[in-house]
Enzyme design. Structure first.
Site, PDB file in Angstrom:
ATOM      1  N   PHE A  57     -15.676  62.678  73.276  1.00 15.50           N
ATOM      2  CA  PHE A  57     -15.871  61.720  74.367  1.00 15.50           C
ATOM      3  C   PHE A  57     -14.515  61.421  74.981  1.00 15.50           C
ATOM      4  O   PHE A  57     -13.577  61.043  74.278  1.00 15.50           O
ATOM      5  CB  PHE A  57     -16.508  60.418  73.861  1.00 15.50           C
ATOM      6  CG  PHE A  57     -16.727  59.425  74.975  1.00 15.50           C
ATOM      7  CD1 PHE A  57     -17.767  59.596  75.880  1.00 15.50           C
ATOM      8  CD2 PHE A  57     -15.880  58.340  75.138  1.00 15.50           C
ATOM      9  CE1 PHE A  57     -17.953  58.703  76.929  1.00 15.50           C
ATOM     10  CE2 PHE A  57     -16.063  57.431  76.182  1.00 15.50           C
ATOM     11  CZ  PHE A  57     -17.102  57.619  77.077  1.00 15.50           C
ATOM     12  N   ASP A  85      -6.444  62.920  72.637  1.00 18.31           N
ATOM     13  CA  ASP A  85      -7.070  61.702  73.131  1.00 18.31           C
ATOM     14  C   ASP A  85      -7.100  60.711  71.964  1.00 18.31           C
ATOM     15  O   ASP A  85      -7.949  60.797  71.083  1.00 18.31           O
ATOM     16  CB  ASP A  85      -8.485  62.013  73.647  1.00 18.31           C
ATOM     17  CG  ASP A  85      -9.198  60.765  74.177  1.00 18.31           C
ATOM     18  OD1 ASP A  85      -8.727  59.647  73.890  1.00 18.31           O
ATOM     19  OD2 ASP A  85     -10.228  60.919  74.861  1.00 18.31           O
ATOM     20  N   LYS A 127      -7.669  51.380  75.207  1.00 18.30           N
ATOM     21  CA  LYS A 127      -8.351  50.448  74.313  1.00 18.30           C
ATOM     22  C   LYS A 127      -7.448  49.382  73.692  1.00 18.30           C
ATOM     23  O   LYS A 127      -7.250  48.346  74.310  1.00 18.30           O
ATOM     24  CB  LYS A 127      -9.149  51.224  73.265  1.00 18.30           C
ATOM     25  CG  LYS A 127     -10.340  51.956  73.925  1.00 18.30           C
ATOM     26  CD  LYS A 127     -11.476  52.263  72.990  1.00 18.30           C
ATOM     27  CE  LYS A 127     -12.748  52.582  73.763  1.00 18.30           C
ATOM     28  NZ  LYS A 127     -13.022  53.978  73.988  1.00 18.30           N
TER      29      LYS A 127
HETATM   30  C1  PLP Z   1     -13.294  54.790  75.180  1.00 16.85           C
HETATM   31  C2  PLP Z   1     -12.777  56.169  75.215  1.00 16.85           C
HETATM   32  C3  PLP Z   1     -12.449  56.817  76.413  1.00 16.85           C
HETATM   33  C4  PLP Z   1     -12.710  56.198  77.775  1.00 16.85           C
HETATM   34  O1  PLP Z   1     -12.072  54.994  77.964  1.00 16.85           O
HETATM   35  P1  PLP Z   1     -12.548  54.033  79.173  1.00 16.85           P
HETATM   36  O2  PLP Z   1     -11.560  52.916  79.127  1.00 16.85           O
HETATM   37  O3  PLP Z   1     -13.948  53.638  78.884  1.00 16.85           O
HETATM   38  O4  PLP Z   1     -12.459  54.830  80.407  1.00 16.85           O
HETATM   39  C5  PLP Z   1     -11.915  58.081  76.344  1.00 16.85           C
HETATM   40  N1  PLP Z   1     -11.702  58.690  75.161  1.00 16.85           N
HETATM   41  C6  PLP Z   1     -12.003  58.096  73.984  1.00 16.85           C
HETATM   42  C7  PLP Z   1     -11.705  58.807  72.711  1.00 16.85           C
HETATM   43  C8  PLP Z   1     -12.566  56.834  73.972  1.00 16.85           C
HETATM   44  O5  PLP Z   1     -12.898  56.272  72.809  1.00 16.85           O
END
Ligand code: PLP
Length: 391
Positions: A124, A209, A238
């Site tokens: 994700f 990521d 985050k």
């Molecule tokens: C939450 C998340 C995203 C996206 O972040 P947003 O602030 O919702 O755009 C991307 N990669 C990972 C691994 C995430 O947990």
């Protein structure tokens, strides 16, 4: 827009790991806004940072020098592999910047054909068009037009498939060292090292990521540290603002070398208010005491959850993840289990592969952790009873 499947629970106040509903009910928060409220709700240091900055200056355009940006960029580059930083308002924008940075790098080096971004099943990366194409989750892509060129999906943690796929048009590999939404699946130290080696051998950029697994969540500031490797580019967000929207794309000077004046930008990204909160959060997140505490609480949880798995093999199938990004793969439906947890006034997150995830604030106390285990045990009993009644 009706894009969220909302639970009918509304909170009006938070304090540490507690959330209070509009009618005064207390909940133990072990999802922390999906790893965002890493320092707990209404953390006094973050509250103070917002108040102080709010009275001085909220926003100026990025055509000006922003001292807070320079400070936070220095904190981030001192603490990581990176030399340069671009600030965003969200995780998806940090991923977007990472993808653009990788393509622009190859383009500037005279290889405009190197555009392919390789991602993995169950990943994700956010919800912008590039981010959904990078993660390749069919249900997030459906209805949004044809898949974009230059994105390839491979099975998770399959080195042979990856070696076969990397070629002359590959720009970068993007991966979460510990998958979040996908169900807390963890790449081994060996796999991360093999990824780094493959990238080195083929001139491919490694994008990590760490939006969910970074910033202390695994018990090190960044998950890549466990493997003793370094990425070329990394997306974070985050926990960086502890609840205030801040993200960042980090890169080495080399990987970031294509991003010259005019290549990219953001109106809000890196504004003084966001930077003040980010600085206050980083000071807490990058503390050896907090990271040691994460490892201690994580060790306790892992031991307790193994016990739950032994006692409730009809409910808990597997324990996954790293540090305080913990996945319980369930036998019974995960959505129902989340409700059983809520019935105990415990908040946990869902996840792919029929998992539930625990992502508590990193400063969750051991006493709160014990309480969470007790509540989960009762949720397991409820899940067992429900399964029996249905049989
Ligand atoms: C939450 C998340 C995203 C996206 O972040 P947003 O602030 O919702 O755009 C991307 N990669 C990972 C691994 C995430 O947990």
């Amino acid at each position: 827009m009706g894009v969220y499947n909302r639970t009918p629970l509304a909170f009006e106040r938070g304090e540490g790991a507690r959330l209070f509903t509009t009618d005064g009910e207390a909940y133990l928060d072990c999802m922390a806004g999906i790893a965002v409220n890493a320092l707990g709700h209404a953390n006094p240091k973050l509250v103070q940072a917002v108040k102080d900055q709010a009275e001085k200056l909220w926003h100026v355009s990025n055509i000006f020098t922003i001292p807070g940006q320079e400070k936070l960029a220095k904190v981030l580059t001192d603490a990581t592999f990176a030399d340069v930083v671009f600030f965003t308002n969200s995780g998806a924008e940090a991923v977007e910047c990472a993808i653009k940075t990788a393509r622009k790098y190859h383009w500037a080096k005279g290889h405009p054909e190197r555009i392919d971004i390789i991602g993995f099943d169950g990943s994700f990366h956010g919800r912008t068009l590039a981010a959904v194409n990078a993660s390749g989750n069919a249900s997030y892509l459906e209805g949004f037009g044809p898949p974009m060129p230059g994105f390839i999906q491979l099975p998770f943690d399959d080195m042979e498939a990856l070696k076969a796929a990397v070629g002359p048009t590959t720009a970068a590999i993007i991966v979460e060292p510990v998958q979040g939404e996908g169900g807390a699946r963890c790449l081994s130290v060996e796999s991360l090292r093999a990824l780094r080696q493959l990238c080195d051998e083929t001139g491919t950029l490694l994008i990590l990521d760490e939006i969910q697994c970074g910033l202390g969540r695994t018990g090190k500031l960044f998950a890549y540290e466990w493997a003793g490797i370094e990425p070329d580019i990394m997306a974070v967000a985050k926990a960086l603002g502890g609840g205030f929207p801040v993200g960042a794309c980090l890169a080495t000077a080399e990987a970031g070398s294509g991003m010259t004046v005019g290549s990219h930008g953001s109106t809000y990204g890196g504004n003084p208010l966001a930077m003040a909160v980010g600085l206050a959060a980083m000071e807490e997140l990058n503390s050896p005491e907090l990271l040691a505490h994460v490892r201690e609480v994580a060790g306790y949880f892992t031991q307790q959850f193994e016990g739950l798995k032994t006692r409730f093999p009809d409910v808990v199938a597997d324990i996954r993840g790293k540090g305080l990004l913990i996945g319980l793969k369930l036998v019974t439906p995960n959505r129902e289990f989340m409700q059983h947890a809520r019935d105990q006034h415990l908040l946990i997150a869902g996840g792919g592969d029929n998992c539930v995830r625990l992502l508590p604030p990193l400063n969750l106390t051991l006493e709160e952790a014990r309480e969470a285990v007790e509540k989960l045990e009762r949720a397991c009993e409820a899940a067992r009873a429900q399964a029996k009644a249905a049989a």
